[in-house]
Design a protein around this motif. Sequence first.
Motif: not given
Length: 397
Positions: A277-306
């Motif tokens: 989650t910490r990594r994803i939040k940092v990557l979002q600030r740099f405009g990356a196209e983020i692909h998350v592979i996980a059975p569940a996704c933490a609520e803290e992650i903005d899913q509209t940006m991944i």
Amino acid sequence: MKIFLFSGTTEGKLICRFLATHHVPVEVFVATNYGEAVMEPLAGVTIHTGRLTVPEMAEYLDRDVLVIDATHPYASVVTQNIREACAQTGAEYLRLLRPAQATHSVVTVPDTQAAVAWLAEHSGKVLLTTGSKELDFYTAVPEYRERLFPRVLPTADVLAKCTQLGFPGASIIAMQGPFSHEMNVALLQKTGAEILVTKDTGKSGGFAEKLSAAKAVGATVLMIARPLEEKGRTVDEMKAYLAARLGLLLEDAPRFPMFVSITGKKVVVVGAGKIATRRIKVLQRFGAEIHVIAPACAEEIDQTMIHWEARPFTEENVEGAFLVIAATDDRAVNHAVYEACMKRNILVSVADCAAESTFYFPAVCFGSQVTVGLVSDGTDHHAVSRTAKKIREILDV
């Protein structure tokens, strides 16, 4: 060629570990039992304990020996003896240096006797951080039993020496370092010391933490200058030299800090827990196209940006990725991510294994027009967070 290391410092331990890691036999000489105790048990390393005279050193040396002098910068007599023994036998001499640090607003004296004379002319309680070796000199300070608080190693012989010299038990601070800024502040406040006596012990000796603590409480720093002006190599320079000399691969060279654009580039993150989650939040600030592979996704992650795929990892998930982050709590999965990236020459950061990381994910500090990235060398896991905190305070000003 045989390698002999005269140690007793953190820098010596690092070079010893470097040589042992590369399966290079090394004979290590330390002066005391304590020096032996703090050395790591490493394959190919033979430790000799005891103080040696020049003739005794010379008995070990010959022209086929490379001597690395990693002794303390204030052990000038030992350094001179090593140099003389090398000169007599034709052994090659290399000096491993602990770089001096910049000092501001400190009182500098040339030696211990001068420090004692200065203390005799200035009132106030004193925190002595110079160890026990020259403690007997300080008994010449007027009212030393009431004024001085020596900080020494917690060994039986050292405590016995303090007692024999007349220091009250309540004044003896028997502790093993390293000491943080906060610990130094606490000791200065607890003792009521207005003066801190130190040597320029360098970065690994906690010198900066002493200076900052004294500044924080308004104490005067009395510094005993280094006895010799020396030339030599730092730890990193010595590693590079030995690697070139012995034909070794410098695997533990520091990572090159390169800032690249990841805007619009595919970055795969395997896992969606706390670290991910910490990594994803940092990557979002740099405009990356983020692909998350996980059975569940933490609520803290903005899913509209991944792009989130709720399923187990398969190696095809990394296809076309610019970067990959393995941050699950499963060692087998993280290793599988690493192997998949190796097959495809994709840069990967593995959260639970630095050795499998072809890049380190940094702690990132943001300012109005400045971005700072920090990584460690793996020897101090809290160093990055401590340093990042200080940098963020500076950037917030």
